[in-house]
Write a protein that holds these residues in place. Structure first.
Motif, PDB file in Angstrom:
ATOM      1  N   SER A  83     -25.652   6.257  18.590  1.00 22.48           N
ATOM      2  CA  SER A  83     -27.049   5.899  18.837  1.00 22.48           C
ATOM      3  C   SER A  83     -27.954   6.373  17.697  1.00 22.48           C
ATOM      4  O   SER A  83     -28.919   5.688  17.343  1.00 22.48           O
ATOM      5  N   VAL A  84     -27.647   7.537  17.131  1.00 18.14           N
ATOM      6  CA  VAL A  84     -28.431   8.039  16.002  1.00 18.14           C
ATOM      7  C   VAL A  84     -28.305   7.078  14.816  1.00 18.14           C
ATOM      8  O   VAL A  84     -29.292   6.772  14.132  1.00 18.14           O
ATOM      9  N   PHE A  85     -27.094   6.599  14.597  1.00 15.40           N
ATOM     10  CA  PHE A  85     -26.868   5.653  13.515  1.00 15.40           C
ATOM     11  C   PHE A  85     -27.616   4.348  13.761  1.00 15.40           C
ATOM     12  O   PHE A  85     -28.213   3.764  12.850  1.00 15.40           O
ATOM     13  N   VAL A  86     -27.599   3.868  15.004  1.00 18.30           N
ATOM     14  CA  VAL A  86     -28.301   2.632  15.352  1.00 18.30           C
ATOM     15  C   VAL A  86     -29.798   2.774  15.115  1.00 18.30           C
ATOM     16  O   VAL A  86     -30.452   1.867  14.586  1.00 18.30           O
ATOM     17  N   LEU A  87     -30.368   3.911  15.481  1.00 16.54           N
ATOM     18  CA  LEU A  87     -31.794   4.139  15.264  1.00 16.54           C
ATOM     19  C   LEU A  87     -32.131   4.169  13.776  1.00 16.54           C
ATOM     20  O   LEU A  87     -33.194   3.687  13.358  1.00 16.54           O
TER      21      LEU A  87
END
Length: 254
Positions: A237-241
């Motif tokens: 999720s951090v990467f997606v953000l």
């Protein structure tokens, strides 16, 4: 080309690990790294996502983690909606498509990061199954929404399907992940059909990107069945953000 193919491995690997969500990276990779226009990137993304999900679903099917009736409901309702999404895409400016996609990335990343425990509603049957007949309207509504996003942005929709299957329809997380992969396969190829005749794909790029994504999905799917899903989704999720921020900045600067 090399950077594109390396990122294709990541797209397939994320899909195999998570059972959904990894496919949302395909569009920004094809637009910002491969340099494709959105009208070519969306159908190519659907091809990659559909093939990768098909490979990733094999281990889930063998494990019996697929609710076939629910997958059928989502596929039927989503098929018509994918055509609507593709039609809207072709009528919008590429910048608006990418802006909408960036917002979708933000919502997806935030939801994956929070990862709140699913509170199952009355759709869950006492025997651990799902009372599909009573919850059919909800399944139809979610299936149509996922199908529309599939046609509009070239995403598989696993980030919506998995929580819908667990929270709305009461499926266990393992069954939800396997069922989501089957739904992604059906929706992706339905969406791809809606683009036929409207775009010419580069066969070399499409074949190479798909092959690398398949390798990533095949390698990651067995691992995804064993690793803690919560930790994986938090990291992803951090990467997606971060990708969402990149997309929105590029759109604003265009």
């Amino acid at each position: 080309m090399m950077a594109t193919l390396v990122l294709a491995l990541l797209v397939g690997g994320a899909l195999g690990l998570l059972g959904g969500g990894g496919s949302i990276l395909a569009l920004p990779v094809l637009v910002f790294v491969a340099g494709l226009p959105t009208t070519s990137a969306v159908p190519m993304s659907l091809l990659v996502v559909g093939c990768s999900a098909a490979v990733a679903s094999v281990s889930r099917i063998r494990a019996g983690h697929v609710h076939w009736r629910i997958a059928g409901v989502f596929a039927v309702t989503g098929a018509a909606a994918t055509y609507g999404g593709a039609l809207v895409n072709r009528r919008l400016e590429p910048r608006l498509v990418l802006a909408g996609f960036g917002i979708l990335l933000v919502v997806t990343g935030a939801r994956m990061f929070l990862d709140r425990p699913a509170r199952r509603n009355g759709c869950a049957a006492p025997d651990g199954g799902t009372e599909l007949r009573r919850c059919l309207p909800r399944a139809v509504a979610v299936g149509a929404l996922v199908g529309f996003l599939t046609g509009l942005f070239g995403v598989g929709g696993g980030f919506l399907i998995v929580p819908a299957l667990t929270v709305v329809l009461g499926l266990p997380i393992a069954t939800a992940a396997g069922t989501a992969l089957v739904i992604i396969v059906l929706n992706s190829f339905s969406g791809l059909m809606s683009w036929l005749g409207h775009v010419d794909l580069d066969p070399l790029l499409a074949g190479s990107f798909t092959a690398c994504a398949l390798l990533g999905a095949a390698a990651a799917a067995p691992v995804g069945c064993r690793l803690p899903a919560k930790a994986l989704r938090r990291a992803f999720s951090v990467f997606v953000l971060a990708v969402a921020g990149f997309v929105l900045v590029r759109v604003a600067a265009a």
